[in-house]
Design a protein around this motif. Sequence first.
Motif, PDB file in Angstrom:
ATOM      1  N   THR A 136      -4.034  13.966  69.682  1.00 28.38           N
ATOM      2  CA  THR A 136      -4.296  12.383  69.227  1.00 28.38           C
ATOM      3  C   THR A 136      -3.395  13.164  67.373  1.00 28.38           C
ATOM      4  O   THR A 136      -2.299  12.430  66.929  1.00 28.38           O
ATOM      5  CB  THR A 136      -5.329  11.505  68.620  1.00 28.38           C
ATOM      6  OG1 THR A 136      -5.611  11.380  69.530  1.00 28.38           O
ATOM      7  CG2 THR A 136      -4.467  10.435  67.798  1.00 28.38           C
ATOM      8  N   CYS A 159       0.587  12.561  65.859  1.00 31.50           N
ATOM      9  CA  CYS A 159       0.454  11.972  64.607  1.00 31.50           C
ATOM     10  C   CYS A 159       1.608  12.087  64.045  1.00 31.50           C
ATOM     11  O   CYS A 159       1.815  12.087  62.862  1.00 31.50           O
ATOM     12  CB  CYS A 159      -0.624  10.882  64.260  1.00 31.50           C
ATOM     13  SG  CYS A 159      -0.848   9.759  63.437  1.00 31.50           S
ATOM     14  N   LEU A 206      -1.262   5.266  66.612  1.00 29.03           N
ATOM     15  CA  LEU A 206      -1.514   6.643  66.473  1.00 29.03           C
ATOM     16  C   LEU A 206      -3.161   6.530  65.128  1.00 29.03           C
ATOM     17  O   LEU A 206      -2.319   6.266  64.302  1.00 29.03           O
ATOM     18  CB  LEU A 206      -1.206   7.346  66.392  1.00 29.03           C
ATOM     19  CG  LEU A 206      -0.270   8.294  68.142  1.00 29.03           C
ATOM     20  CD1 LEU A 206       0.580   8.599  67.774  1.00 29.03           C
ATOM     21  CD2 LEU A 206      -1.442   8.302  69.103  1.00 29.03           C
TER      22      LEU A 206
END
Length: 387
Positions: free
Chosen positions: A166, A170, A219
Amino acid sequence: MKKIFCFFLFLSTFCLAGRATDVSVRIFSTEPSARMRFTAELGRYRVMDGDRNVVLELETGQSVDLEVKDGKIGLYSNGEQKIASYNLILEGTGLKAIFGMESLASGNAVKRYYDDHLDVSVEKDHLFLINHVDLENYVAGVVQSEVRGISEKTDFYKVQAIISRTYAMCNLHRHTAEGFDLCDDVHCQAYKSRNNTPIILTATVQSAGEVIVDGKDNLITASFYSNSGGQTANSEDVWNSPVSYLRSVPDTFSLSMKNAFWEKEMPRSEWLSFLQKTYNYDIHDPVMRDSALHFRQPERKAFFAGGVPLKNIRRDLNLRSTFFSVDLQGSHVVLQGRGYGHGVGLSQEGVVRMMELGYSVEEAIGHYYTGVSIKSLEELPAGSVGD
């Protein structure tokens, strides 16, 4: 049995390829060198100049030396210079390619190992190295660099893989202006080698493509640290801006773990002098002085007595956390602290404990990040990655 295991490790690593995307990561970013050795550890590598003209092909076990001279990269094989170029591409071919890199400028350099491909250029008389690597191979390498050995539970490493993935997606364009996506240091995420740990490999494969999103499918900033000390922090108490999913929550899971508590002792006069000189704290006022010597923090606060940001005290004294109280004991003060790290988001040791108690990956992530869900990258709307 050993051969069968190694073959499984090879196949499983290969299965990571192609699941999501490639990322470009600057390696040796904090340890640049003008002389390094590249070794084809597994598979074949095609060495090309910046125009993709093939200069050399390396078989498994073969090495070349790279050295900066007059602003160019000299490529040497068996002591013979093959080319001098401003850019080199070392492209892995076949089912699986692994390379090793070590500095020749240091007598005690440690070789690091990476998956996939390498681009080489020159920056400030040093080799500038960019690893073009499959996302899942990168994630597995990050998890190994960050937390290998902290737990024996596969689900713990699934959590770490999901938050590492993640974070990567991001922040995918964090270094675009410099010609790559991410760096290998804590500015982005630690990435000091490819993964060679079976439990991390399994966790990465089983969670491949999974990321954490907020209620609008954005995200999240998947921040994490070692131990909360029993309560996580609000994002605005550390980074000034409130974030809906980074809320302070009770965290009893962290309290039985290694980094739950700490202490720092210093002379009373030194403590007061530090506050006065650094923050213009009025130590001559009886009430202010008493507050400084008997500070209590049963629950996390953002400010010390007199409005001094606790994050600043932590930084200036190199404390493990902002979550501490102050007790006067004779001529000394004792800072009785809880937790290790900034406290925003996920406590790694808390997750270790949750996995030991039988909680699920989803429950652990939901405990530390408020109102989030886990989704596949393929489910996210176009344009949501790296923005």
